[in-house]
Design a protein around this motif. Structure first.
Motif, PDB file in Angstrom:
ATOM      1  N   UNK A 370       0.793  -1.229   0.000  1.00 25.23           N
ATOM      2  CA  UNK A 370       0.000   0.000   0.000  1.00 25.23           C
ATOM      3  C   UNK A 370       0.828   1.283   0.000  1.00 25.23           C
ATOM      4  N   UNK A 371       2.114   1.159  -0.229  1.00 31.41           N
ATOM      5  CA  UNK A 371       2.999   2.323  -0.232  1.00 31.41           C
ATOM      6  C   UNK A 371       3.638   2.523  -1.594  1.00 31.41           C
ATOM      7  N   UNK A 372       3.879   1.425  -2.281  1.00 32.41           N
ATOM      8  CA  UNK A 372       4.553   1.510  -3.576  1.00 32.41           C
ATOM      9  C   UNK A 372       3.619   1.009  -4.672  1.00 32.41           C
ATOM     10  N   UNK A 373       3.952   1.391  -5.908  1.00 32.60           N
ATOM     11  CA  UNK A 373       3.166   0.938  -7.059  1.00 32.60           C
ATOM     12  C   UNK A 373       4.064   0.141  -8.004  1.00 32.60           C
ATOM     13  N   UNK A 374       3.415  -0.708  -8.819  1.00 32.48           N
ATOM     14  CA  UNK A 374       4.142  -1.575  -9.745  1.00 32.48           C
ATOM     15  C   UNK A 374       4.561  -0.784 -10.980  1.00 32.48           C
ATOM     16  N   UNK A 375       5.424   0.213 -10.739  1.00 32.13           N
ATOM     17  CA  UNK A 375       5.928   1.062 -11.820  1.00 32.13           C
ATOM     18  C   UNK A 375       7.359   0.686 -12.118  1.00 32.13           C
ATOM     19  N   UNK A 376       7.802   0.995 -13.316  1.00 29.22           N
ATOM     20  CA  UNK A 376       9.201   0.731 -13.657  1.00 29.22           C
ATOM     21  C   UNK A 376       9.741   1.828 -14.579  1.00 29.22           C
ATOM     22  N   UNK A 377      10.914   2.354 -14.220  1.00 25.56           N
ATOM     23  CA  UNK A 377      11.626   3.264 -15.116  1.00 25.56           C
ATOM     24  C   UNK A 377      12.857   2.528 -15.631  1.00 25.56           C
ATOM     25  N   UNK A 378      13.138   2.723 -16.903  1.00 28.14           N
ATOM     26  CA  UNK A 378      14.383   2.172 -17.440  1.00 28.14           C
ATOM     27  C   UNK A 378      15.394   3.303 -17.603  1.00 28.14           C
ATOM     28  N   UNK A 379      16.521   3.156 -16.930  1.00 26.44           N
ATOM     29  CA  UNK A 379      17.611   4.141 -17.061  1.00 26.44           C
ATOM     30  C   UNK A 379      18.723   3.544 -17.908  1.00 26.44           C
ATOM     31  N   UNK A 380      19.294   4.360 -18.775  1.00 20.70           N
ATOM     32  CA  UNK A 380      20.420   3.881 -19.574  1.00 20.70           C
ATOM     33  C   UNK A 380      21.631   4.791 -19.360  1.00 20.70           C
ATOM     34  N   UNK A 381      22.840   4.216 -19.483  1.00 22.36           N
ATOM     35  CA  UNK A 381      24.054   5.025 -19.337  1.00 22.36           C
ATOM     36  C   UNK A 381      24.021   6.222 -20.295  1.00 22.36           C
ATOM     37  N   UNK A 383      22.202   8.683 -20.970  1.00 20.72           N
ATOM     38  CA  UNK A 383      20.976   9.435 -21.253  1.00 20.72           C
ATOM     39  C   UNK A 383      19.972   9.434 -20.110  1.00 20.72           C
ATOM     40  N   UNK A 384      20.149   8.576 -19.105  1.00 23.95           N
ATOM     41  CA  UNK A 384      19.179   8.550 -18.006  1.00 23.95           C
ATOM     42  C   UNK A 384      17.896   7.843 -18.384  1.00 23.95           C
ATOM     43  N   UNK A 385      16.767   8.395 -17.896  1.00 24.60           N
ATOM     44  CA  UNK A 385      15.487   7.708 -18.083  1.00 24.60           C
ATOM     45  C   UNK A 385      15.080   7.658 -19.549  1.00 24.60           C
ATOM     46  N   UNK A 386      14.838   6.450 -20.040  1.00 19.60           N
ATOM     47  CA  UNK A 386      14.468   6.277 -21.446  1.00 19.60           C
ATOM     48  C   UNK A 386      13.021   5.813 -21.582  1.00 19.60           C
ATOM     49  N   UNK A 387      12.552   5.023 -20.635  1.00 18.54           N
ATOM     50  CA  UNK A 387      11.162   4.562 -20.688  1.00 18.54           C
ATOM     51  C   UNK A 387      10.572   4.601 -19.281  1.00 18.54           C
ATOM     52  N   UNK A 388       9.266   4.836 -19.224  1.00 22.81           N
ATOM     53  CA  UNK A 388       8.564   4.750 -17.955  1.00 22.81           C
ATOM     54  C   UNK A 388       7.309   3.934 -18.170  1.00 22.81           C
ATOM     55  N   UNK A 389       7.097   2.957 -17.292  1.00 23.55           N
ATOM     56  CA  UNK A 389       5.914   2.125 -17.486  1.00 23.55           C
ATOM     57  C   UNK A 389       5.371   1.631 -16.182  1.00 23.55           C
ATOM     58  N   UNK A 390       4.320   0.848 -16.261  1.00 24.59           N
ATOM     59  CA  UNK A 390       3.751   0.257 -15.051  1.00 24.59           C
ATOM     60  C   UNK A 390       2.764  -0.832 -15.415  1.00 24.59           C
ATOM     61  N   UNK A 432       7.811   5.551 -24.280  1.00 23.35           N
ATOM     62  CA  UNK A 432       9.203   5.912 -24.580  1.00 23.35           C
ATOM     63  C   UNK A 432       9.181   7.187 -25.405  1.00 23.35           C
ATOM     64  N   UNK A 433       9.846   8.212 -24.913  1.00 25.54           N
ATOM     65  CA  UNK A 433       9.979   9.445 -25.689  1.00 25.54           C
ATOM     66  C   UNK A 433      10.922   9.172 -26.855  1.00 25.54           C
ATOM     67  N   UNK A 434      10.419   9.395 -28.070  1.00 26.36           N
ATOM     68  CA  UNK A 434      11.221   9.044 -29.247  1.00 26.36           C
ATOM     69  C   UNK A 434      12.497   9.880 -29.318  1.00 26.36           C
ATOM     70  N   UNK A 435      12.405  11.148 -28.941  1.00 22.57           N
ATOM     71  CA  UNK A 435      13.588  12.013 -29.001  1.00 22.57           C
ATOM     72  C   UNK A 435      14.630  11.617 -27.952  1.00 22.57           C
ATOM     73  N   UNK A 436      14.178  11.130 -26.793  1.00 24.15           N
ATOM     74  CA  UNK A 436      15.109  10.587 -25.798  1.00 24.15           C
ATOM     75  C   UNK A 436      15.922   9.453 -26.420  1.00 24.15           C
ATOM     76  N   UNK A 437      15.208   8.579 -27.118  1.00 22.81           N
ATOM     77  CA  UNK A 437      15.880   7.466 -27.783  1.00 22.81           C
ATOM     78  C   UNK A 437      16.899   7.990 -28.794  1.00 22.81           C
ATOM     79  N   UNK A 438      16.507   9.023 -29.555  1.00 23.63           N
ATOM     80  CA  UNK A 438      17.404   9.549 -30.593  1.00 23.63           C
ATOM     81  C   UNK A 438      18.637  10.208 -29.990  1.00 23.63           C
ATOM     82  N   UNK A 439      18.452  10.882 -28.857  1.00 23.17           N
ATOM     83  CA  UNK A 439      19.597  11.476 -28.169  1.00 23.17           C
ATOM     84  C   UNK A 439      20.559  10.361 -27.779  1.00 23.17           C
ATOM     85  N   UNK A 440      20.000   9.248 -27.318  1.00 25.34           N
ATOM     86  CA  UNK A 440      20.834   8.095 -26.952  1.00 25.34           C
ATOM     87  C   UNK A 440      21.521   7.501 -28.186  1.00 25.34           C
TER      88      UNK A 440
END
Lengths: 462, 462
Positions: A370-381, A383-390, A432-440
């Motif tokens: 009851x404190x946390x949610x089943x969310x997931x962020x993917x971080x990559x070297x 560029x940082x956060x590339x995807x956010x989901x749940x 996934x933000x497409x431009x985030x991916x392109x920056x990566x």
């Protein structure tokens, strides 16, 4: 028959010692008394080709006067080159000028600053740097479609004009056909939105997720890929008012299944780009981010790490790193923390799961604590956060409860809530933000340089 | 291991007489005293599969109470079916209810009107009709990307927020972040647009063509595929405020070259859809447009006709047909004329070229007669105009002259005009409304039924 440079590079044995015609533009022109060289490119291949001509040609004088930037039709024979920097060149028999270019043409064969090139954004794809970037943008777009279509996902074009405010997350642009000098008002001076085009207040969407979920409940696996908007007044390297997003949504899929898809998809896209944009990546590796290709290959061959948000904070707290922001349980993870986790601790992409509910969106599935949610962020070297989901909250009562806690207008979301009543199921999705991916993928660090015509605060050119 | 229905249908020999699990939804449920049948679909394949269970199962009672619309996980063995209407079915050993569905669920196994289904648009992809339509939408989208990418075109995502009004053709939506109750004004009461998000008046684009042309001058061949907007207050079957367009633009290509590309592309898309949406097309052929598949096959195998606008008017005038509108030289061609030309006279798709300049856009290339422009519309049987294109005026002076005639603000288009100065060349492009194509491909006649969430005057739901 006119050939694309791409065909010549890909099958040059077919054309060697044959007469060919190519049509494109002069990138550079070096002339001497008795002969000259033209760097020619038609945009269909990253590498240029050298056109060689000499004074035995009747038109030698006029050819030697051709300007950089001009459009030409060039006729000649494809021959092995004596120059060891290139495999072949074209020995010219005739050049027809299709369109001249003045001497003050802004794109010269020299280094231009990216800031200057943003001012002439309509010409910048003619430079090597932006030619590479926007070609990769096109190739990566296709890789995304191909990945999902080959696996039976249905592509859904979710609406951009919307009366919802999505996650309640981003500031929205308003859309109207009112004459702003003459907005219709009722007796009490209230704006009569019923007289506007859609008969109500509408804006530009910040996400296609909610509509995506409705289609996932019909097709099991769907993805969106389209423009998204934020009226956020932030002038940073990573924010744009208009950008593209990919939002897959999968029924009968939990958080673990989702992470498998994210990892598999990202590796596929990166592999596809490496295979289909080799020249472009080599250029970027040389001139933009040293080690870019190694970085991409490392990603393909690594098994992404997985930690919970709590474990991530544990790691950060027990590190000897001096952070500007102290890592805290229950709080977001700062850019410097992301860098430490991906570049120093794990040295590879990291999924961070089970986030504190208060910093995540209303639709995420509540964990048993009851404190946390089943969310997931993917971080990559780098560029940082590339995807956010749940995983999404599929329990009708729990979802309504959470929306009430957040003072959301339940009645605006009846259709979304009904998905939980009409054959609801475990389901998950990510964005996934497409431009985030392109920056990566390109190593370029400013979002303005990976969007053909970027829209940012106070800037809407071309 | 859970399987998608698609995998089972495509490789059923692999799974025959094996234990499998599938997860999806109950489309129909017929129960008898000692056994029952469930029509099951998970959305990954157009056809459903039959689940058979009998009272030897411990859970017979609970299974026989399962509601239509419920989400289930079904376990059993794939067996040859004794029923000659289907090849195989699943003999159930266990069913787990994932999500119940109430008895008043709006989607029942019966015919619903399309009008009713528009009201529950978030549920309509669960019906056969809309499942087929939106699957074809996804497949056709991919066919378009595949066609252009395989041929070396670069995909350009042109901006949606724009300060230009494009062709000057369509009415535009305004975009603002102003509080409409409190718009900043200067001393003279004039709106201070410099205080708005972009610092100027902006709206939603009506075309990506002009930006597309800039990229064509770098890559030779490009295409766009994205949303487009019209704030046109017309409530017809073919108008929507938000729709998707494909706008290819090709350098060193004249009007004849353009027609070849249009014909080749259309035949490719139609072939691809026939190959990849066979079940969906058969359904539509049975229930929506009799002869649909024949129509599509005829198109693939025909050589499109070509006539000039003048020749088309000649044909119409010399026909014995009674038209409501008299065909006239110098005027547009009405829907009834299009029908006569494509369905009675030529009986196949027709390109109409060389249109009177006054009814076409400013950027189209003037013909030598100074009366007509190098424009081309493609008309197809049953749907009328499907694509509109032209060779572009590449002559700087002529283009400026035409813009002045039309009182356009030259200074807003300096970058577009510069394309004619900086290595300009013969170039051409066309636009295809994606929903027009879908209406043609599916036989469905209302644009509201080929868009997931249509936006039309006074309607912006979900």
């Amino acid at each position: 028959m006119v050939k694309d440079l791409r065909e010549i590079y890909e099958n040059y044995e077919l054309y060697l010692n044959k007469e060919i015609c190519i049509q494109g533009w002069i990138r550079n022109h070096r002339k001497q008394k008795e002969f000259g060289f033209i760097d020619f490119n038609d945009g269909t291949y990253f590498k240029s080709i050298q056109l060689f001509y000499d004074n035995k040609l009747e038109d030698f004088d006029s050819i030697s006067k051709l300007h950089i930037g001009s459009a030409i039709s060039a006729y000649g024979v494809l021959v092995q080159s004596p120059n060891k920097n290139q495999d072949f060149e074209i020995k010219i028999s005739k050049i027809k000028l299709e369109g001249d270019c003045p001497l003050d043409y802004p794109i010269q064969p020299k280094r231009h600053t990216r800031e200057f090139l943003r001012e002439v954004a309509y010409l910048r794809p003619r430079t090597n740097l932006f030619n590479a970037i926007f070609k990769i943008r096109s190739i990566a777009s296709y890789a995304i479609h191909k990945y999902f279509q080959d696996r039976g996902y249905v592509y859904v074009q979710t609406p951009l004009i919307t009366a919802n405010d999505g996650e309640g997350a981003g500031e929205m642009f308003k859309i109207t056909t009112f004459d702003l000098d003459n907005i219709p008002r009722d007796e009490d001076g209230k704006i009569e939105y019923n007289k506007d085009f859609f008969g109500r207040k509408v804006g530009l969407t910040v996400t296609g997720q909610l509509e995506g979920e409705t289609f996932a409940h019909a097709y099991k696996k769907i993805y969106t890929f389209g423009p998204t908007f934020r009226a956020e007044n932030s002038n940073t390297k990573t924010h744009a008012a208009e950008f593209w997003m990919i939002e897959p949504e999968i029924c009968f899929c939990d958080l673990n299944g989702l992470m498998d898809i994210e990892e598999d998809m990202l590796k596929y896209i990166v592999s596809y780009v490496i295979e289909n944009a080799r020249c472009e990546l080599e250029f970027l590796d040389n001139f933009v981010e040293k080690g870019l290709i190694d970085k991409l290959n490392t990603l393909i061959n690594s098994k992404f790490a997985k930690v919970t948000h709590k474990e991530a904070i544990d790691i950060l707290k027990s590190s000897n790193e001096k952070f500007e922001f102290t890592p805290e349980y229950g709080c977001d993870i700062a850019r410097e923390h992301e860098k430490y986790l991906t570049e120093k601790h794990f040295k590879k992409p990291v999924f961070i799961t089970d986030w504190p509910k208060d910093i995540k969106a209303f639709y995420m599935k509540m964990n048993d604590d009851n404190e946390t949610v089943a969310a997931v962020d993917l971080l990559v070297p780098s560029s940082g956060e590339l995807m956010g989901g749940s995983q999404r909250e599929e329990n009708y009562e729990k979802l309504i409860g959470r929306m009430n806690e957040l003072n959301m207008k339940i009645e605006d979301f009846d259709w979304y809530l009904n998905l939980r009543k009409f054959g609801g199921c475990t389901h998950s999705g990510f964005g996934m933000g497409f431009e985030r991916l392109l920056i990566y993928l390109t190593g370029v660090d400013n979002i303005r340089d990976v969007i053909p015509y970027p829209r940012t605060p106070k800037s809407c050119e071309f």
